[in-house]
Design a protein around this motif. Structure first.
Motif, PDB file in Angstrom:
ATOM      1  N   THR A   9       0.738  -1.240   0.059  1.00  0.00           N
ATOM      2  CA  THR A   9      -0.159   0.008   0.186  1.00  0.00           C
ATOM      3  C   THR A   9       0.635   1.237   0.004  1.00  0.00           C
ATOM      4  OG1 THR A   9      -1.848  -1.258   1.233  1.00  0.00           O
ATOM      5  CG2 THR A   9      -1.866   1.182   1.162  1.00  0.00           C
ATOM      6  N   ILE A  10       1.850   1.226   0.937  1.00  0.00           N
ATOM      7  CA  ILE A  10       2.827   2.633   0.797  1.00  0.00           C
ATOM      8  C   ILE A  10       3.434   2.656  -0.441  1.00  0.00           C
ATOM      9  CG2 ILE A  10       5.136   3.190   1.716  1.00  0.00           C
ATOM     10  CD1 ILE A  10       2.829   3.498   3.820  1.00  0.00           C
ATOM     11  N   LYS A  11       3.794   1.502  -1.326  1.00  0.00           N
ATOM     12  CA  LYS A  11       4.503   1.954  -2.413  1.00  0.00           C
ATOM     13  C   LYS A  11       3.712   2.250  -3.500  1.00  0.00           C
ATOM     14  CE  LYS A  11       7.614  -0.562  -5.871  1.00  0.00           C
ATOM     15  NZ  LYS A  11       8.092  -1.733  -6.239  1.00  0.00           N
ATOM     16  N   THR A  12       2.331   1.648  -3.480  1.00  0.00           N
ATOM     17  CA  THR A  12       1.317   2.174  -4.750  1.00  0.00           C
ATOM     18  C   THR A  12       0.800   3.445  -4.383  1.00  0.00           C
ATOM     19  OG1 THR A  12       0.680  -0.262  -4.591  1.00  0.00           O
ATOM     20  CG2 THR A  12      -0.864   1.410  -5.492  1.00  0.00           C
ATOM     21  N   GLN A  13       0.586   3.887  -2.977  1.00  0.00           N
ATOM     22  CA  GLN A  13       0.133   5.174  -2.705  1.00  0.00           C
ATOM     23  C   GLN A  13       1.027   6.316  -2.930  1.00  0.00           C
ATOM     24  OE1 GLN A  13      -3.200   6.195  -2.155  1.00  0.00           O
ATOM     25  NE2 GLN A  13      -3.660   4.002  -2.868  1.00  0.00           N
ATOM     26  N   LEU A  14       2.435   6.256  -2.516  1.00  0.00           N
ATOM     27  CA  LEU A  14       3.365   6.982  -2.857  1.00  0.00           C
ATOM     28  C   LEU A  14       3.515   7.400  -4.185  1.00  0.00           C
ATOM     29  CD1 LEU A  14       5.834   6.483   0.252  1.00  0.00           C
ATOM     30  CD2 LEU A  14       4.020   8.072   0.119  1.00  0.00           C
ATOM     31  N   SER A  15       3.463   6.323  -4.945  1.00  0.00           N
ATOM     32  CA  SER A  15       3.939   6.564  -6.391  1.00  0.00           C
ATOM     33  C   SER A  15       2.779   7.503  -7.144  1.00  0.00           C
ATOM     34  CB  SER A  15       3.845   5.139  -7.004  1.00  0.00           C
ATOM     35  OG  SER A  15       2.491   4.424  -7.308  1.00  0.00           O
ATOM     36  N   LEU A  16       1.786   7.472  -6.373  1.00  0.00           N
ATOM     37  CA  LEU A  16       0.665   8.442  -6.965  1.00  0.00           C
ATOM     38  C   LEU A  16       0.847   9.864  -6.530  1.00  0.00           C
ATOM     39  CD1 LEU A  16      -2.592   6.272  -6.464  1.00  0.00           C
ATOM     40  CD2 LEU A  16      -0.985   6.491  -8.546  1.00  0.00           C
ATOM     41  N   ARG A  17       1.695   9.990  -5.727  1.00  0.00           N
ATOM     42  CA  ARG A  17       2.160  11.473  -4.987  1.00  0.00           C
ATOM     43  C   ARG A  17       3.370  12.074  -5.211  1.00  0.00           C
ATOM     44  NH1 ARG A  17      -1.661   8.233  -1.625  1.00  0.00           N
ATOM     45  NH2 ARG A  17      -3.108   9.512  -0.556  1.00  0.00           N
ATOM     46  N   ILE A  18       4.083  11.234  -5.996  1.00  0.00           N
ATOM     47  CA  ILE A  18       5.341  11.906  -6.487  1.00  0.00           C
ATOM     48  C   ILE A  18       5.649  12.198  -7.813  1.00  0.00           C
ATOM     49  CG2 ILE A  18       6.553  10.801  -4.592  1.00  0.00           C
ATOM     50  CD1 ILE A  18       7.321   8.765  -6.512  1.00  0.00           C
ATOM     51  N   ASP A  19       6.547  12.778  -8.480  1.00  0.00           N
ATOM     52  CA  ASP A  19       6.864  13.112  -9.649  1.00  0.00           C
ATOM     53  C   ASP A  19       6.770  11.829 -10.525  1.00  0.00           C
ATOM     54  OD1 ASP A  19       6.933  15.763  -8.915  1.00  0.00           O
ATOM     55  OD2 ASP A  19       9.253  15.693  -8.970  1.00  0.00           O
TER      56      ASP A  19
END
Length: 301
Positions: A9-19
Motif C-alpha cells: 500500500t505504501i509503495k502504491t500510494q506514494l507512487s501516485l503522490r510523487i513526480d
C-alpha cells in the motif's frame, strides 16, 4: 492489514503522490546487530543517491491508530528533508587519496554483528568491534555514510591497520566529542524540571559526538578518557546506554552493589528503551586513571 499489505500500500500510494519521473523500490537491509529493516528508496533520474526511509516504525504507528494519510505525508516530508541537492562523487571508491579524508570509525557489538564482520575490516575491542565508514555528510538532522568492506581495501591496496590510523585521526575532527551533564540534557529535553534534581544524586555525564549519532565511538578518541578522568581527578565508570552515547560516572571506588545496580540499569535500558539496532553492550566499563586503561566489567545477572 498485515505488514506485507502495508508495504504494498505504501509503495502504491506514494507512487501516485510523487513526480512521474521518480521510481520507488522497497528493499530489505541488514542493519546494526543483525536487525533487518525494510527501506523505501525513491530514485530520481538527476541524482545518483537517495535517502532510505525505513518503514518498520511506520507500521507500528499504523497499528497504534495513526491514519495512513498522515503516514504518507510524514514519509514524503522526511524524504524531502533528507534529499541531497546534488550528486555524490563516487570516484573515491577507486581512489584512496579521495576517500582518505572521509574515513571514520564506529563501535558496534561484536557478537551481534559476527556475520557482518566477516565482510568488513574490523578490530576487536573488548566485547565490541571497531568498523569503518566513509562519512559523506553529517549534521544534527541526518548523516550519509557508506560502510567500508574488505573489497574496498583490495581496491585501495591498503591494510586495515593503515585504515585504522586514518580513521583515528579523522573521526575526532569530523565528529568532535561532546561531554554534558545528564541533568542538563534531560532539562533541555523537558524530561525533568529543576525540582526533580536532588542535591545528592550522583554526577552522571553523557559522552557523545556533536551530532549525537553513533557517539559512543568517542570512547576511542585518543587520550580523551584520560583527559576526562584528570579533569575530575577520579576513575570513570562507563555505562553503554546505546551506540549513540555512553554515560560516565566519576568515582573514587567501585563496589559490587554499585556494579549490580548499574548492571540492572544497562540491561533494562537495552531491553525496554532501545531499538534492537541501537544496543551497544550489556556490560559496563571501568577506566582507571592511574593506568590509563579501559577494562570490561562482568556484572552478575
Amino acid at each position: 492489514m498485515n505488514y506485507q499489505e502495508f508495504l504494498t500500500t505504501i509503495k502504491t500510494q506514494l507512487s501516485l503522490r510523487i513526480d512521474a519521473d521518480a521510481t520507488l523500490d522497497i528493499r530489505r537491509f541488514t542493519k546494526n546487530n543483525g536487525t533487518d529493516l525494510d527501506g523505501l528508496i525513491i530514485f530520481r533520474p538527476n541524482l545518483n543517491i537517495s535517502p532510505t526511509i525505513y518503514l518498520n516504525p511506520y507500521y507500528h504507528r499504523y497499528l497504534q491508530g495513526v491514519p495512513m494519510e498522515d503516514i504518507y505525508t510524514d514519509i514524503l516530508i522526511t524524504y524531502q528533508e533528507h534529499l541531497p541537492s546534488e550528486d555524490i562523487d563516487v570516484s573515491f571508491f577507486t581512489d584512496f587519496s579521495k576517500a582518505k579524508k572521509l574515513v571514520t570509525m564506529r563501535l558496534v557489538n561484536y557478537k551481534q554483528n559476527e556475520k557482518m564482520l566477516q565482510e568488513v575490516p574490523h578490530f576487536r575491542y573488548h566485547d565490541l568491534a571497531i568498523i569503518f565508514y566513509c562519512l559523506l555528510h553529517a549534521n544534527k538532522e541526518n548523516n550519509a555514510h557508506i560502510l567500508i568492506h574488505n573489497s574496498h581495501l583490495d581496491i585501495w591496496k591498503i591494510s586495515k591497520e593503515a585504515l585504522y590510523q586514518v580513521a583515528k585521526k579523522n573521526t575526532p575532527k569530523l565528529l568532535p566529542h561532546q561531554l554534558m551533564p545528564l541533568t542538563e540534557v534531560l532539562l533541555q529535553s523537558h524530561y525533568i524540571c529543576d525540582e526533580d534534581i536532588e542535591k545528592n544524586d550522583p554526577q552522571i555525564y553523557i559522552l557523545t559526538n556533536s551530532y549525537r549519532t553513533n557517539g559512543a565511538t568517542a570512547l576511542l578518541y585518543e587520550k580523551l578518557l584520560s583527559q576526562i578522568a584528570d579533569s575530575f581527578e577520579k576513575d570513570l565508570l562507563i555505562l553503554p546506554s546505546s551506540i549513540h552515547e555512553v554515560l560516565i560516572l566519576p568515582i573514587d571506588s567501585i563496589s559490587k552493589s554499585t556494579l549490580d545496580h548499574y548492571g540492572t540499569f544497562i540491561r533494562e535500558i537495552n531491553e525496554t528503551q532501545l531499538a534492537d539496532d541501537e544496543v551497544l553492550s550489556d556490560h559496563a566499563y571501568y577506566f582507571q586513571r592511574a593506568t590509563q586503561m579501559l577494562s570490561l566489567i562482568h556484572i552478575s545477572e
